[in-house]
Design a protein around this motif. Structure first.
Motif, PDB file in Angstrom:
ATOM      1  N   MET A 121      -5.252 -27.409  21.972  1.00  0.00           N
ATOM      2  CA  MET A 121      -4.431 -28.584  22.214  1.00  0.00           C
ATOM      3  C   MET A 121      -5.006 -29.811  21.503  1.00  0.00           C
ATOM      4  SD  MET A 121      -1.690 -28.662  23.703  1.00  0.00           S
ATOM      5  CE  MET A 121      -0.516 -29.636  24.497  1.00  0.00           C
ATOM      6  N   GLU A 122      -6.265 -29.728  21.176  1.00  0.00           N
ATOM      7  CA  GLU A 122      -6.925 -30.856  20.544  1.00  0.00           C
ATOM      8  C   GLU A 122      -6.442 -31.060  19.104  1.00  0.00           C
ATOM      9  OE1 GLU A 122     -11.442 -31.785  19.645  1.00  0.00           O
ATOM     10  OE2 GLU A 122     -11.076 -31.163  21.715  1.00  0.00           O
ATOM     11  N   TYR A 123      -6.018 -29.988  18.453  1.00  0.00           N
ATOM     12  CA  TYR A 123      -5.553 -30.099  17.063  1.00  0.00           C
ATOM     13  C   TYR A 123      -4.265 -30.906  16.962  1.00  0.00           C
ATOM     14  CZ  TYR A 123      -2.432 -26.208  18.320  1.00  0.00           C
ATOM     15  OH  TYR A 123      -1.492 -25.426  18.913  1.00  0.00           O
ATOM     16  N   VAL A 124      -3.484 -30.951  18.045  1.00  0.00           N
ATOM     17  CA  VAL A 124      -2.258 -31.754  18.049  1.00  0.00           C
ATOM     18  C   VAL A 124      -2.614 -33.231  17.920  1.00  0.00           C
ATOM     19  CG1 VAL A 124      -0.239 -32.414  19.409  1.00  0.00           C
ATOM     20  CG2 VAL A 124      -0.978 -30.037  19.385  1.00  0.00           C
ATOM     21  N   ASN A 125      -3.680 -33.642  18.572  1.00  0.00           N
ATOM     22  CA  ASN A 125      -4.121 -35.041  18.479  1.00  0.00           C
ATOM     23  C   ASN A 125      -4.554 -35.374  17.047  1.00  0.00           C
ATOM     24  OD1 ASN A 125      -3.649 -35.593  21.167  1.00  0.00           O
ATOM     25  ND2 ASN A 125      -5.727 -34.971  21.801  1.00  0.00           N
ATOM     26  N   TYR A 126      -5.240 -34.444  16.394  1.00  0.00           N
ATOM     27  CA  TYR A 126      -5.675 -34.672  15.019  1.00  0.00           C
ATOM     28  C   TYR A 126      -4.483 -34.738  14.060  1.00  0.00           C
ATOM     29  CZ  TYR A 126     -10.431 -33.799  16.604  1.00  0.00           C
ATOM     30  OH  TYR A 126     -11.639 -33.877  17.249  1.00  0.00           O
ATOM     31  N   ILE A 127      -3.505 -33.896  14.309  1.00  0.00           N
ATOM     32  CA  ILE A 127      -2.292 -33.926  13.470  1.00  0.00           C
ATOM     33  C   ILE A 127      -1.562 -35.256  13.646  1.00  0.00           C
ATOM     34  CG2 ILE A 127      -0.010 -32.883  13.135  1.00  0.00           C
ATOM     35  CD1 ILE A 127      -1.293 -30.172  13.779  1.00  0.00           C
ATOM     36  N   ALA A 128      -1.454 -35.705  14.907  1.00  0.00           N
ATOM     37  CA  ALA A 128      -0.799 -36.989  15.177  1.00  0.00           C
ATOM     38  C   ALA A 128      -1.566 -38.143  14.544  1.00  0.00           C
ATOM     39  CB  ALA A 128      -0.670 -37.192  16.683  1.00  0.00           C
ATOM     40  N   LEU A 129      -2.888 -38.096  14.606  1.00  0.00           N
ATOM     41  CA  LEU A 129      -3.717 -39.143  13.997  1.00  0.00           C
ATOM     42  C   LEU A 129      -3.529 -39.140  12.477  1.00  0.00           C
ATOM     43  CD1 LEU A 129      -5.887 -41.337  14.331  1.00  0.00           C
ATOM     44  CD2 LEU A 129      -7.595 -39.528  14.054  1.00  0.00           C
ATOM     45  N   GLY A 130      -3.505 -37.969  11.862  1.00  0.00           N
ATOM     46  CA  GLY A 130      -3.298 -37.870  10.412  1.00  0.00           C
ATOM     47  C   GLY A 130      -1.932 -38.395  10.000  1.00  0.00           C
ATOM     48  N   CYS A 131      -0.905 -38.063  10.783  1.00  0.00           N
ATOM     49  CA  CYS A 131       0.439 -38.574  10.474  1.00  0.00           C
ATOM     50  C   CYS A 131       0.499 -40.090  10.618  1.00  0.00           C
ATOM     51  CB  CYS A 131       1.477 -37.906  11.379  1.00  0.00           C
ATOM     52  SG  CYS A 131       1.772 -36.174  10.986  1.00  0.00           S
ATOM     53  N   SER A 132      -0.182 -40.619  11.615  1.00  0.00           N
ATOM     54  CA  SER A 132      -0.208 -42.077  11.815  1.00  0.00           C
ATOM     55  C   SER A 132      -0.884 -42.772  10.647  1.00  0.00           C
ATOM     56  CB  SER A 132      -0.943 -42.421  13.118  1.00  0.00           C
ATOM     57  OG  SER A 132      -0.301 -41.834  14.210  1.00  0.00           O
ATOM     58  N   ILE A 133      -1.993 -42.234  10.189  1.00  0.00           N
ATOM     59  CA  ILE A 133      -2.708 -42.826   9.055  1.00  0.00           C
ATOM     60  C   ILE A 133      -1.845 -42.752   7.791  1.00  0.00           C
ATOM     61  CG2 ILE A 133      -4.709 -42.547   7.539  1.00  0.00           C
ATOM     62  CD1 ILE A 133      -6.289 -41.711  10.054  1.00  0.00           C
ATOM     63  N   ALA A 134      -1.165 -41.622   7.584  1.00  0.00           N
ATOM     64  CA  ALA A 134      -0.300 -41.472   6.410  1.00  0.00           C
ATOM     65  C   ALA A 134       0.867 -42.459   6.467  1.00  0.00           C
ATOM     66  CB  ALA A 134       0.222 -40.040   6.319  1.00  0.00           C
ATOM     67  N   ALA A 135       1.454 -42.632   7.659  1.00  0.00           N
ATOM     68  CA  ALA A 135       2.563 -43.578   7.806  1.00  0.00           C
ATOM     69  C   ALA A 135       2.099 -45.006   7.546  1.00  0.00           C
ATOM     70  CB  ALA A 135       3.165 -43.450   9.198  1.00  0.00           C
ATOM     71  N   PHE A 136       0.905 -45.351   8.030  1.00  0.00           N
ATOM     72  CA  PHE A 136       0.360 -46.689   7.803  1.00  0.00           C
ATOM     73  C   PHE A 136       0.110 -46.928   6.311  1.00  0.00           C
ATOM     74  CE2 PHE A 136      -3.220 -49.740   7.683  1.00  0.00           C
ATOM     75  CZ  PHE A 136      -2.580 -50.807   8.280  1.00  0.00           C
ATOM     76  N   ALA A 137      -0.450 -45.934   5.639  1.00  0.00           N
ATOM     77  CA  ALA A 137      -0.714 -46.071   4.205  1.00  0.00           C
ATOM     78  C   ALA A 137       0.594 -46.224   3.430  1.00  0.00           C
ATOM     79  CB  ALA A 137      -1.495 -44.862   3.698  1.00  0.00           C
ATOM     80  N   LEU A 138       1.601 -45.440   3.785  1.00  0.00           N
ATOM     81  CA  LEU A 138       2.896 -45.556   3.099  1.00  0.00           C
ATOM     82  C   LEU A 138       3.554 -46.913   3.359  1.00  0.00           C
ATOM     83  CD1 LEU A 138       4.363 -41.979   3.621  1.00  0.00           C
ATOM     84  CD2 LEU A 138       3.529 -42.995   1.498  1.00  0.00           C
ATOM     85  N   SER A 139       3.385 -47.456   4.563  1.00  0.00           N
ATOM     86  CA  SER A 139       3.963 -48.772   4.838  1.00  0.00           C
ATOM     87  C   SER A 139       3.245 -49.859   4.039  1.00  0.00           C
ATOM     88  CB  SER A 139       3.919 -49.085   6.333  1.00  0.00           C
ATOM     89  OG  SER A 139       2.585 -49.231   6.771  1.00  0.00           O
ATOM     90  N   LEU A 140       1.924 -49.723   3.842  1.00  0.00           N
ATOM     91  CA  LEU A 140       1.196 -50.683   3.008  1.00  0.00           C
ATOM     92  C   LEU A 140       1.690 -50.628   1.556  1.00  0.00           C
ATOM     93  CD1 LEU A 140      -2.492 -50.415   4.297  1.00  0.00           C
ATOM     94  CD2 LEU A 140      -0.857 -52.273   4.659  1.00  0.00           C
ATOM     95  N   ILE A 141       1.908 -49.422   1.062  1.00  0.00           N
ATOM     96  CA  ILE A 141       2.426 -49.269  -0.312  1.00  0.00           C
ATOM     97  C   ILE A 141       3.802 -49.893  -0.427  1.00  0.00           C
ATOM     98  CG2 ILE A 141       3.196 -47.563  -2.011  1.00  0.00           C
ATOM     99  CD1 ILE A 141       0.922 -45.747  -0.971  1.00  0.00           C
ATOM    100  N   ALA A 142       4.662 -49.675   0.581  1.00  0.00           N
ATOM    101  CA  ALA A 142       6.009 -50.253   0.558  1.00  0.00           C
ATOM    102  C   ALA A 142       5.955 -51.778   0.588  1.00  0.00           C
ATOM    103  CB  ALA A 142       6.824 -49.722   1.731  1.00  0.00           C
ATOM    104  N   CYS A 143       5.067 -52.327   1.411  1.00  0.00           N
ATOM    105  CA  CYS A 143       4.920 -53.794   1.466  1.00  0.00           C
ATOM    106  C   CYS A 143       4.465 -54.356   0.126  1.00  0.00           C
ATOM    107  CB  CYS A 143       3.939 -54.189   2.571  1.00  0.00           C
ATOM    108  SG  CYS A 143       4.600 -53.965   4.225  1.00  0.00           S
ATOM    109  N   ALA A 144       3.542 -53.663  -0.529  1.00  0.00           N
ATOM    110  CA  ALA A 144       3.075 -54.116  -1.838  1.00  0.00           C
ATOM    111  C   ALA A 144       4.204 -54.090  -2.861  1.00  0.00           C
ATOM    112  CB  ALA A 144       1.912 -53.243  -2.301  1.00  0.00           C
TER     113      ALA A 144
END
Length: 92
Positions: free
Chosen positions: A1-24
């Motif tokens: 069940m712990e891997y679900v948290n890591y997947i969610a964390l990875g998706c959150s980081i990817a979404a944040f990075a993509l939003s920074l690129i979009a803002c730029a």
């Protein structure tokens, strides 16, 4: 069940990075179009319309070159008849 948290964390980081690129990219677009006024926009619209008309005219000319008003079979038949007439006149 712990891997679900890591997947969610990875998706959150990817979404944040993509939003920074979009803002730029949006910031770059806003800086690039800051000095554009309505007159410039109207001129660009007119230029695009002229290019579109030129492209359509060229396409119509090219399509006209490919279309024959007489079917090709009829043209070939007339050429063969003409060659037969020439051979008869020459005596061949």
């Amino acid at each position: 069940m712990e891997y679900v948290n890591y997947i969610a964390l990875g998706c959150s980081i990817a979404a944040f990075a993509l939003s920074l690129i979009a803002c730029a990219r949006v910031g770059k677009f806003v800086k690039g179009t800051a000095d554009t006024d309505w007159e410039t926009l109207a001129n660009l619209t007119g230029d695009i319309a002229a290019l579109k008309r030129t492209c359509q005219t060229l396409n119509n000319r090219l399509n006209g070159m490919n279309k024959a008003t007489i079917p090709q079979e009829q043209i070939i038949q007339q050429m063969l008849e003409h060659q037969n007439v020439e051979q008869i006149r020459r005596g061949g």
